[in-house]
Design a protein around this motif. Structure first.
Motif, mmCIF file in Angstrom:
data_model
loop_
_atom_site.group_PDB
_atom_site.id
_atom_site.type_symbol
_atom_site.label_atom_id
_atom_site.label_comp_id
_atom_site.label_asym_id
_atom_site.label_seq_id
_atom_site.Cartn_x
_atom_site.Cartn_y
_atom_site.Cartn_z
ATOM 1 N N TYR A 65 0.824 -1.211 0.000
ATOM 2 C CA TYR A 65 0.000 0.000 0.000
ATOM 3 C C TYR A 65 0.858 1.261 0.000
ATOM 4 N N LYS A 66 2.029 1.190 0.616
ATOM 5 C CA LYS A 66 2.947 2.327 0.551
ATOM 6 C C LYS A 66 3.366 2.600 -0.890
ATOM 7 N N ARG A 68 1.784 1.708 -3.631
ATOM 8 C CA ARG A 68 0.638 2.196 -4.403
ATOM 9 C C ARG A 68 0.377 3.667 -4.092
ATOM 10 N N GLU A 141 -8.366 1.675 -7.157
ATOM 11 C CA GLU A 141 -7.885 1.730 -5.775
ATOM 12 C C GLU A 141 -8.656 0.759 -4.893
ATOM 13 N N TYR A 144 -7.198 -2.591 -5.629
ATOM 14 C CA TYR A 144 -5.895 -2.742 -4.976
ATOM 15 C C TYR A 144 -6.040 -3.061 -3.488
ATOM 16 N N PHE A 145 -7.090 -2.544 -2.888
ATOM 17 C CA PHE A 145 -7.293 -2.785 -1.461
ATOM 18 C C PHE A 145 -7.884 -4.169 -1.203
#
Length: 645
Positions: A65-66, A68, A141, A144-145
């Motif tokens: 996540y960092k 992204r 997004e 991605y999560f």
């Protein structure tokens, strides 16, 4: 994963398709599939990166996540802030309010839900929303999560390769099914905007990536995959258009085509060389910034310049590429590296700036009167007044769509009323309620309106079965002897149905409208129902309140109007369709003076858009219209005309 120049080349293809489509260059009428190409690439690449790490036990949610966040957020945040500042100086209150609200939604990765819920018939045009394109970023997004989390859960449940493939495949099948069932239509755009109906576009990429992790040479022996994929993408780009109920199952074609290009690892062929050429790869490297900036710049150009001439188009493309280059060079590149964030002070400063940004945008969104407009309050108030929703709209319009059943509603119940009226029509009838609502207590007024449905006996509109049932309900209602009125006021956008070819028919639209009007007249006469048709009011070329606002800003040379001679042609055509009946109440003298039918009169905005009367104009019209309706009730079948005084 090893860098592949051809993937950046494919990104260039995707963003060029999107930009040309949004610039209304019709060479690729299906250019919007560029977004679907991006989705397919994202699903394939993200899974190719994280799935091997999961198998090796090296995957970290925090690290993922960092990465992204560093890759996506800085450029997106800067674009959002700059867009807010620029449009605060040039946008009217209603459009800027949507912009500010959508900015908050974008920062919270939920703009797809926001635009889905705000897309409807009477809301400000989404084409004028500078952050509309962020819906696709929010979908990505959300993917991605959720998708890495789903893969980790499957791994913890000891799912093996085949079970994971089967699960992801089943999710794709469900997604396609939902996309088909809820395909966008006049009533709902949910399928266009939300992750469940878009998942399969990224999920199919994930399927290919998972399979290739376990069997890297699975497709190596198959020739011409890249060329076959190119043909599939090309077919979609040329054959699809903006009228297609997309995505439904239609997105499968460009998505599979994209994935065939991705899984072809050969380094030969003309198409491979084109994708890997330096100019194409350069555009691909800029693709994220190009996508971010192209739409707000386009909206600003359309708002400020109006007509996009060849010179304006060149200026637009040049500015878009220059801004995208600076965004890539000075925002994307520096901020994506972890070293940029090293140091306690720098980290704390960035977190503080992010918190201030979210709070600032939220505050801006909540302040409906906070603007940087160089206009006086009178002009802003006049513009805002023209957009007020007509009275009883929620109660008397689209009752089936909103409440599940057709119903006739009460607009006015006059005490000891002398006359009773039933208003039957579409959104134009709904707009006219602003006039009927101001009638005296001599009237009882009922209404039954369905947006986009012509009020005609036994008539169907293309793609709208509910229009036929709306009219069937009205016929049955009027045949009930307990429902008797002194006048049936029949109001619809007659010209629109003809010009946009919306009527189901085997003959021309004019002939079908003529036949439908005659059927309706026969129905009224056969059942001893007194009636009057209201011809469509002059349709302006542009949104009138918007043109008024732009004129006050100095962006328009003149106010909006159509020539009286142009409108007279349509009015006479409608009268001829009614003949031999002369039961009509024409409003041309109210909207037309001398040789023009203007959108404003004496500083008052007469329309709420390009063809619906405004509430303020309805109040003015009510005095004249009331007298003419009395004449229609008491005077029989003479031709009526409302004078503007």
């Amino acid at each position: 994963m090893k860098y592949r120049a051809d993937i950046d080349g494919l990104r260039a293809v995707a963003v060029i398709l999107v930009i040309l489509f949004h610039a209304k260059i019709n060479f690729f009428p299906g250019g919007y599939i560029g977004v679907d190409i991006f989705f397919a690439i994202s699903g394939f690449l993200i899974t190719s990166i994280i799935y091997p790490k999961m198998l090796a036990g090296q995957f970290s949610f925090v690290d993922f996540y960092k990465r992204r966040a560093r890759r996506l957020l800085p450029a997106s945040i800067v674009m959002t802030v700059v867009t807010l500042i620029v449009f605060a100086f040039i946008y009217p209150p209603n459009l800027f309010q949507v912009l500010a609200d959508s900015a908050v939604a974008s920062l919270l990765f939920s703009s797809n839900f926001y635009f889905w819920q705000t897309s409807s018939y009477f809301n400000p045009s989404l084409a004028l929303q500078p952050l509309l394109h962020t819906w696709s970023l929010s979908v990505e997004e959300q993917f991605y999560f959720l998708f890495p989390l789903a893969l980790v859960i499957l791994s913890l449940l000891k799912f093996k390769k085949n079970a994971i493939l089967l699960t992801v495949g089943a999710a794709c099948v469900i997604s396609v099914s939902l996309a088909y069932i809820y395909a966008p239509n006049d009533m709902s755009f949910v399928s266009f905007y939300v992750l469940p109906t878009r998942f399969y576009e990224m999920g199919l990429g994930a399927l290919f990536a998972i399979h290739l992790v376990h069997k890297p040479d699975a497709f190596k022996a198959i020739k011409y995959l890249r060329e076959i994929g190119l043909v599939m993408v090309t077919i979609a780009a040329f054959q699809y258009d903006r009228h297609l109920a997309f995505p439904s199952f239609y997105a499968v074609l460009p998505v599979i085509g994209t994935l065939l290009i991705l899984i072809d690892r050969s380094t030969s062929g003309v198409f491979y060389k084109i994708l890997c050429s330096r100019p194409v790869v350069f555009i691909g490297l800029l693709s994220y910034s190009l996508y971010l900036w192209h739409w707000p710049i386009w909206v600003a150009f359309e708002w400020i310049v109006g007509v996009m001439s060849a010179a304006n188009m060149i200026a637009y493309f040049a500015l878009t590429f220059v801004v995208a280059y600076f965004s890539y060079q000075f925002i994307e590149q520096p901020f994506r590296h972890a070293s940029f964030y090293q140091g306690t002070f720098k980290t704390a400063s960035l977190l503080g700036a992010a918190a201030i940004l979210v709070a600032g945008v939220s505050f801006f969104s909540s302040q409906s009167n906070l603007r940087l407009l160089p206009l006086n309050e009178t002009d802003i108030n006049e513009y805002s007044a023209a957009l007020v929703s007509e009275p009883y709209r929620d109660k008397c319009t689209d009752t089936k769509r909103l409440k599940g059943q057709y119903s006739v509603c009460i607009v006015k119940e006059g005490v000891n009323a002398d006359y009773s009226i039933l208003l039957w029509g579409d959104s134009h009838a709904s707009a006219l309620m602003s006039a009927l609502d101001n009638f005296s207590d001599r009237f009882t007024i009922h209404a039954m309106n369905t947006s986009g449905c012509p009020s005609l006996v036994d008539t169907k509109r293309k793609g709208n079965d509910d229009c036929y049932y709306h009219n069937q309900f009205m016929q049955a209602y009027l045949l009930d002897q307990t429902n008797r009125y002194d006048l049936i006021l029949d109001v619809s956008a007659w010209d629109n149905y003809i010009e946009y070819e919306l009527l189901e028919s085997d003959v021309s639209q004019i002939d079908e409208m003529h036949a439908a009007l005659q059927r309706t007249i026969e129905f009224f006469d056969a059942n001893d129902l007194k009636y009057a048709f209201v011809p469509q009011i002059p349709k302006q070329k542009n949104n009138v309140p918007r043109a008024f606002f732009r004129h006050q800003l100095g962006l328009n040379e003149s106010d909006e109007f159509v020539l009286r001679s142009e409108y007279d042609i349509k009015l006479k055509r409608f009268e001829a369709m009614l003949y031999p009946s002369k039961n009509l109440i024409a409003l041309d003298s109210f909207f037309c003076e001398d040789d023009k039918c203007g959108g404003t009169r004496n500083g008052e905005i007469l329309y709420k858009d390009a063809h619906h009367i405004s509430v303020s104009a309805g109040k003015t019209l009510s005095y004249y219209l009331e007298g003419e309706i009395v004449n229609a009730i008491e005077g029989g079948t003479s031709t009526l005309e409302v004078s503007g005084g």
